[in-house]
Design an enzyme around this catalytic site. Structure first.
Site, PDB file in Angstrom:
ATOM      1  N   SER A 151       0.785  -1.184   0.145  1.00 26.73           N
ATOM      2  CA  SER A 151       0.302   0.051   0.004  1.00 26.73           C
ATOM      3  C   SER A 151       0.852   1.273   0.053  1.00 26.73           C
ATOM      4  CB  SER A 151      -0.959  -0.051   1.325  1.00 26.73           C
ATOM      5  OG  SER A 151      -1.662   1.119   1.699  1.00 26.73           O
ATOM      6  N   TYR A 164      -1.458  -0.693   9.925  1.00 31.26           N
ATOM      7  CA  TYR A 164      -1.387  -1.223   8.582  1.00 31.26           C
ATOM      8  C   TYR A 164      -0.097  -0.819   7.602  1.00 31.26           C
ATOM      9  CZ  TYR A 164      -3.654  -1.110   3.796  1.00 31.26           C
ATOM     10  OH  TYR A 164      -4.257  -1.309   2.531  1.00 31.26           O
ATOM     11  N   LYS A 168       1.995  -3.569   5.566  1.00 26.66           N
ATOM     12  CA  LYS A 168       2.294  -3.459   4.061  1.00 26.66           C
ATOM     13  C   LYS A 168       3.990  -3.166   3.728  1.00 26.66           C
ATOM     14  CE  LYS A 168      -1.925  -3.885   2.676  1.00 26.66           C
ATOM     15  NZ  LYS A 168      -2.155  -5.116   2.090  1.00 26.66           N
TER      16      LYS A 168
END
Length: 286
Positions: A151, A164, A168
């Site tokens: 991401s 997150y 990622k």
């Protein structure tokens, strides 16, 4: 045969959004698809069979071949069950798309251990677990294609997404090593940072932006990275809204000291150390 024709591909988190787009695109191009989805909510809670079953039905109604799997990527046992589904239904596994993910956003000072662990378990551990379960089969047949979902939050950071972003970014480190270890076995490993309107992004970007980010625009790049024609490995691509863009780490010439510098000396040289004016593509110096 070229492309992904007759290739058995596992797509995790394929019950909706990007995973659904990947699964349908792959099936439309002749792949045999394992549609894996736990059927949970955006935060990872709950489970069900309806999401995966619906995508399998869509694929079969379009003349493609697919099978549903409802196992969790968060455990080695769940990952092994996904690969077993591929082997038992289609007789092989040739590619893996590690797409499954959840969100539990929050500012870092409010981050809980539970939310940190939950996100890493699905994204980073999930990518490891499924790739690891498939790896012996890919090595033995001397062919394999692995794609992970990174991401821009992992590449560049994003407020409220420490868990997150860390997960990622970790997946990029994973494919960098898998690319090296898989090279002599015909295995490639790459990462896609998708820009798409899904339930994961519905409240993150303005609607006028989301309207331009159809998940279907990401699927062709994933399909290429899973194809026989692809020989890129250890690469990262930002894809969405019509854009397909490679991103990479760069390094400058640096400054070499003949002896440990004093604090004053390294302070004086720091502008040179941090200057990226003449940077070039980075590589591991070891």
């Amino acid at each position: 045969m070229p492309g992904v024709q007759d290739k058995v591909v596992i797509v995790t988190g394929a019950g909706g959004g990007l995973g659904r787009a990947y699964a349908r695109f792959l099936a439309d191009n002749g792949a045999l698809v394992v549609v894996n989805d736990l059927g949970g909510a955006r935060d990872g809670t709950g489970s069900g069979t309806g999401m995966a079953d619906a995508v399998v039905e869509e694929i079969r109604n379009s003349g493609g071949q697919a099978v549903a799997d409802y196992s969790s990527v968060a455990t080695p046992e769940g990952a092994q069950a996904i690969v077993t589904t591929a082997i038992e239904r289609f007789g092989a596994v040739h590619g893996v798309v590690n797409n499954a993910g959840i969100l539990r956003d929050g500012a870092f000072h409010k981050m809980t251990d539970e939310n940190w662990d939950a996100v890493l378990k699905i994204h980073l551990y999930g990518g490891y677990n499924v790739s690891r379960a498939a790896w012996p089969h890919l090595r033995e047949q001397k062919y394999g294609r692995i794609v992970v979902a990174t991401s821009t939050s992992g590449l560049y950071g994003n407020f409220g997404q420490a868990n997150y972003g860390a997960a990622k970014s970790g997946l990029v480190g994973l494919i960098n090593t898998l690319a090296i270890e898989g090279a002599k076995y015909g295995i490639t490993a790459n990462a896609i940072a998708p820009l798409a309107a899904t339930r994961m992004t519905v409240d993150i970007a303005p609607q006028e932006v989301l309207d331009r980010l159809d998940p279907a625009q990401v699927a062709p790049a994933v399909g290429y990275l899973l194809s026989e024609e692809n020989h890129d490995s250890g690469s990262v691509f930002v894809v969405g809204g019509g854009l397909v863009q490679r991103v990479a780490q760069f390094q400058n010439e640096g400054v070499t000291f003949s002896a440990p510098p004093s604090l004053a000396e390294i302070t004086r040289r720091w502008p040179e150390i941090s200057d990226m004016s003449y940077a070039k593509l980075g590589s591991n110096p070891v």
